[in-house]
Scaffold this motif. Structure first.
Motif, PDB file in Angstrom:
ATOM      1  N   GLY A   1      -6.443  -0.238 -24.416  1.00  0.00           N
ATOM      2  CA  GLY A   1      -7.848  -1.048 -23.877  1.00  0.00           C
ATOM      3  C   GLY A   1      -8.631   0.051 -23.490  1.00  0.00           C
ATOM      4  N   ILE A   2      -8.365   1.067 -22.740  1.00  0.00           N
ATOM      5  CA  ILE A   2      -9.419   1.997 -22.246  1.00  0.00           C
ATOM      6  C   ILE A   2      -9.853   2.706 -23.336  1.00  0.00           C
ATOM      7  N   PHE A   3      -8.730   3.253 -24.347  1.00  0.00           N
ATOM      8  CA  PHE A   3      -9.259   4.246 -25.610  1.00  0.00           C
ATOM      9  C   PHE A   3     -10.434   3.184 -26.385  1.00  0.00           C
ATOM     10  N   SER A   4     -10.192   2.089 -26.510  1.00  0.00           N
ATOM     11  CA  SER A   4     -10.926   1.145 -27.284  1.00  0.00           C
ATOM     12  C   SER A   4     -12.504   1.192 -26.893  1.00  0.00           C
ATOM     13  N   LYS A   5     -12.502   1.203 -25.622  1.00  0.00           N
ATOM     14  CA  LYS A   5     -13.986   1.085 -24.823  1.00  0.00           C
ATOM     15  C   LYS A   5     -14.673   2.812 -25.208  1.00  0.00           C
ATOM     16  N   ALA A   6     -13.558   3.679 -25.103  1.00  0.00           N
ATOM     17  CA  ALA A   6     -14.005   5.320 -25.158  1.00  0.00           C
ATOM     18  C   ALA A   6     -14.213   5.442 -26.691  1.00  0.00           C
ATOM     19  N   THR A   7     -14.190   4.599 -27.508  1.00  0.00           N
ATOM     20  CA  THR A   7     -13.956   5.130 -29.015  1.00  0.00           C
ATOM     21  C   THR A   7     -13.094   6.330 -29.445  1.00  0.00           C
ATOM     22  N   LEU A   8     -11.838   6.139 -28.689  1.00  0.00           N
ATOM     23  CA  LEU A   8     -10.899   7.272 -28.907  1.00  0.00           C
ATOM     24  C   LEU A   8      -9.874   6.567 -29.735  1.00  0.00           C
ATOM     25  N   THR A   9      -9.170   7.404 -30.451  1.00  0.00           N
ATOM     26  CA  THR A   9      -7.896   6.747 -31.120  1.00  0.00           C
ATOM     27  C   THR A   9      -6.678   7.126 -30.607  1.00  0.00           C
ATOM     28  N   MET A  10      -5.805   6.119 -30.346  1.00  0.00           N
ATOM     29  CA  MET A  10      -4.536   6.434 -29.555  1.00  0.00           C
ATOM     30  C   MET A  10      -3.549   6.748 -30.776  1.00  0.00           C
ATOM     31  N   PRO A  11      -2.789   7.923 -30.499  1.00  0.00           N
ATOM     32  CA  PRO A  11      -1.881   8.498 -31.443  1.00  0.00           C
ATOM     33  C   PRO A  11      -0.642   7.290 -31.421  1.00  0.00           C
ATOM     34  N   SER A  12       0.264   7.613 -32.545  1.00  0.00           N
ATOM     35  CA  SER A  12       1.375   6.676 -32.599  1.00  0.00           C
ATOM     36  C   SER A  12       2.286   6.357 -31.462  1.00  0.00           C
ATOM     37  N   LYS A  13       2.514   5.218 -31.224  1.00  0.00           N
ATOM     38  CA  LYS A  13       3.545   4.927 -30.133  1.00  0.00           C
ATOM     39  C   LYS A  13       4.904   5.381 -30.474  1.00  0.00           C
ATOM     40  N   ASP A  14       5.402   5.739 -31.807  1.00  0.00           N
ATOM     41  CA  ASP A  14       6.580   6.160 -32.032  1.00  0.00           C
ATOM     42  C   ASP A  14       6.733   8.017 -32.123  1.00  0.00           C
ATOM     43  N   ALA A  15       5.387   8.577 -31.819  1.00  0.00           N
ATOM     44  CA  ALA A  15       5.527   9.840 -31.981  1.00  0.00           C
ATOM     45  C   ALA A  15       6.897  10.549 -31.193  1.00  0.00           C
ATOM     46  N   TRP A  16       6.970  11.762 -31.523  1.00  0.00           N
ATOM     47  CA  TRP A  16       8.086  12.535 -30.936  1.00  0.00           C
ATOM     48  C   TRP A  16       7.921  12.897 -29.447  1.00  0.00           C
ATOM     49  N   MET A  17       8.416  12.720 -28.406  1.00  0.00           N
ATOM     50  CA  MET A  17       8.185  13.021 -27.111  1.00  0.00           C
ATOM     51  C   MET A  17       9.005  14.270 -26.468  1.00  0.00           C
ATOM     52  N   GLN A  18       8.237  15.283 -25.666  1.00  0.00           N
ATOM     53  CA  GLN A  18       8.702  16.065 -25.147  1.00  0.00           C
ATOM     54  C   GLN A  18       9.400  15.547 -23.744  1.00  0.00           C
ATOM     55  N   GLN A  19      10.553  16.238 -23.399  1.00  0.00           N
ATOM     56  CA  GLN A  19      11.238  15.713 -22.315  1.00  0.00           C
ATOM     57  C   GLN A  19      11.967  17.163 -21.528  1.00  0.00           C
ATOM     58  N   GLY A  20      12.669  16.829 -20.271  1.00  0.00           N
ATOM     59  CA  GLY A  20      13.367  17.703 -19.809  1.00  0.00           C
ATOM     60  C   GLY A  20      12.949  18.018 -18.424  1.00  0.00           C
ATOM     61  N   GLY A  21      11.632  17.791 -18.034  1.00  0.00           N
ATOM     62  CA  GLY A  21      11.364  17.923 -16.685  1.00  0.00           C
ATOM     63  C   GLY A  21      12.115  17.369 -15.665  1.00  0.00           C
ATOM     64  N   LYS A  22      12.303  16.188 -15.765  1.00  0.00           N
ATOM     65  CA  LYS A  22      13.210  15.354 -14.987  1.00  0.00           C
ATOM     66  C   LYS A  22      14.642  15.922 -14.652  1.00  0.00           C
ATOM     67  N   GLN A  23      15.100  16.354 -15.672  1.00  0.00           N
ATOM     68  CA  GLN A  23      16.450  17.102 -15.304  1.00  0.00           C
ATOM     69  C   GLN A  23      16.180  18.853 -15.078  1.00  0.00           C
ATOM     70  N   GLY A  24      15.074  19.155 -14.959  1.00  0.00           N
ATOM     71  CA  GLY A  24      14.876  20.582 -14.338  1.00  0.00           C
ATOM     72  C   GLY A  24      14.700  21.699 -15.317  1.00  0.00           C
ATOM     73  N   ARG A  25      14.343  20.926 -16.645  1.00  0.00           N
ATOM     74  CA  ARG A  25      14.206  22.060 -17.721  1.00  0.00           C
ATOM     75  C   ARG A  25      12.634  21.909 -18.070  1.00  0.00           C
ATOM     76  N   HIS A  26      11.918  23.127 -17.580  1.00  0.00           N
ATOM     77  CA  HIS A  26      10.415  23.050 -17.524  1.00  0.00           C
ATOM     78  C   HIS A  26       9.853  23.695 -18.667  1.00  0.00           C
ATOM     79  N   THR A  27       8.403  23.472 -19.014  1.00  0.00           N
ATOM     80  CA  THR A  27       7.720  24.515 -19.609  1.00  0.00           C
ATOM     81  C   THR A  27       7.564  25.837 -18.920  1.00  0.00           C
ATOM     82  N   GLU A  28       6.830  26.577 -19.559  1.00  0.00           N
ATOM     83  CA  GLU A  28       6.812  28.076 -19.090  1.00  0.00           C
ATOM     84  C   GLU A  28       5.698  28.010 -18.070  1.00  0.00           C
ATOM     85  N   HIS A  29       4.810  26.935 -17.737  1.00  0.00           N
ATOM     86  CA  HIS A  29       3.651  26.760 -17.017  1.00  0.00           C
ATOM     87  C   HIS A  29       3.943  26.787 -15.494  1.00  0.00           C
ATOM     88  N   LEU A  30       5.336  25.935 -15.308  1.00  0.00           N
ATOM     89  CA  LEU A  30       5.777  25.621 -13.894  1.00  0.00           C
ATOM     90  C   LEU A  30       6.077  26.771 -13.070  1.00  0.00           C
TER      91      LEU A  30
END
Lengths: 171, 252
Positions: B204-233
């Protein structure tokens, strides 16, 4: 052991100012929720934080304790209560007048403050209430910034007298 | 005996708010406009306050001699349980805003669902936080619409941020073993149960913002909840924890 009446205790706390907006007291703001005697000797004060990150909370707790001590209350217990969450609707009529005299526009009343009615998309119900300029009284004002000098305020400007002013956000 | 499940779950809640608060504070004095500078630091302050509530509760559950400050300043990277989204660097202002929008929409839905928690204290923290967070969401959706539907330059940058951060948006909705136990105990709903409403709101927000929402089925990063983080933390914590590391037990 000197006992104080409820009126004396409330009167005492109405002299405790908010450290960031010294024009109003912690009672005016609705921060003090109740004052009761426990076991006839401990004065229990229930307070509620305004914003969860408000840096004034600790100072407020200490000031309340000091005020009661200087009145002569010996045992004081200050408890913090989260629910029901603080709302600007608890601000007293006198408090609103004091804010205005201080140059801060008092908060509008919260429109149906039921949590279930919060518009989660944030896209609808955007009509903002008319905010009166505390300097000249004109309602011809506009929002400059959703956040002001503290978490509880937004910044407005009067289109008539051109003065910018703080607006205490309805919360 | 300590309720380890609830303790770990509270750390996730407290770390999400703490880490994002720290990220937003990095804009202090560098915002693109004075109003933005004040807004981000005020939002950071709200999140810090909420984090204090979550981590104090975690400390109380743990029942050892460390308090919320001990949990914030004396744990190392792998002991943090925030989602990867909140530790991503600020990037340009569009990047910061899109990260905030993804988080704010999830945060609002999640807090609303916690109002019915079987744990009264959790429901109270949620009630308190929700009032603040709904204001955050209003602001981030406003700005995403304004900049998405703005100039060619702002639109391009916003769309790039939307695409680059998308892979970090899904972790909030992945159920792991702890989430399932917590949901069985009716402390919090399953993360996956919030997914469809999140997509619908973002769409809804992207429609008003003229932005395109990427695919709902895109591959997602994970690990933070289990303590495996990106190098930034690690870099973020190095700055945030400096004082307690250099001068252990320093206090005001």
């Amino acid at each position: 052991m000197v006992m104080f009446t409820s009126e004396q205790l409330w009167e005492c706390l109405s002299t405790v100012c908010d450290p960031e907006i010294p024009a109003v007291s912690v009672v005016d703001l609705g921060i003090v929720r109740s004052l009761t005697w426990q076991d006839d000797e401990t004065c229990e004060v229930i307070i509620t934080p305004t914003y969860s990150g408000c840096p004034a909370t600790q100072v407020i707790t200490e000031s309340i304790e000091q005020a009661l001590q200087s009145l002569g209350v010996e045992k004081i217990s200050i408890q913090t209560q989260l629910s029901p969450a603080w709302t600007t609707d608890w601000m007293s009529a006198a408090g609103r007048e004091k804010l205005k005299a201080f140059g801060i526009a008092p908060p509008a009343h919260c429109v149906s403050s039921e949590l279930s009615s919060i518009d989660i998309s944030g896209l609808n119900n955007r009509t903002l209430p008319d905010i009166e300029c505390p300097q000249c009284g004109s309602s011809h004002t506009r929002l400059l910034s959703q956040f002001g000098s503290t978490a509880c305020k937004a910044l407005y400007r009067c289109n008539d007298c051109l003065e910018p002013f703080d607006y205490f956000k309805p919360h | 005996m300590m309720d380890t499940e609830k303790f770990n779950w509270c750390l996730r809640a407290g770390d999400n708010t703490l880490v994002l608060s720290q990220r937003l504070s990095e804009w202090c004095g560098k915002g693109p406009a004075l109003e933005e500078d004040m807004a981000l630091t005020n939002i950071a302050l709200d999140l810090l306050g909420q984090s204090t509530l979550w981590l104090s509760y975690a400390a109380k559950i743990e029942g050892l001699d460390r308090d919320e400050a001990g949990l914030a300043f004396l744990r190392d990277t792998h002991e943090f349980h925030n989602v990867l989204l909140v530790e991503q660097p600020n990037g340009d202002y569009g990047y910061t805003l899109v990260r905030q929008l993804y988080f704010d929409v999830w945060h609002t839905l999640w807090l609303k669902s916690l109002l019915n928690s079987s744990d009264t204290h959790i429901a109270q923290i949620a009630e308190k936080s929700l009032k603040e967070v709904s204001y955050h969401l209003r602001r981030s959706s406003d700005l995403v619409i304004r900049l998405g539907d703005g100039s060619d330059e702002s639109h391009t940058r916003m769309q790039r941020s939307v695409d680059d951060l998308w892979m970090y948006s899904g972790e909030c909705f992945i159920d792991d073993a702890l989430d399932k136990v917590i949901a069985d105990r009716q402390v919090a709903p399953l993360p996956s149960s919030l997914k469809e409403e999140w997509f619908a709101t973002i769409q809804g927000i992207f429609s008003k913002a003229t932005l395109t929402m990427p695919s709902k089925d895109a591959w997602m990063q994970q690990g933070g909840k289990q303590g495996r983080h990106t190098e930034h933390l690690g870099y973020l914590l190095a700055e945030m924890q400096f004082l307690q590391r250099a001068y252990p037990s320093a206090s005001w």
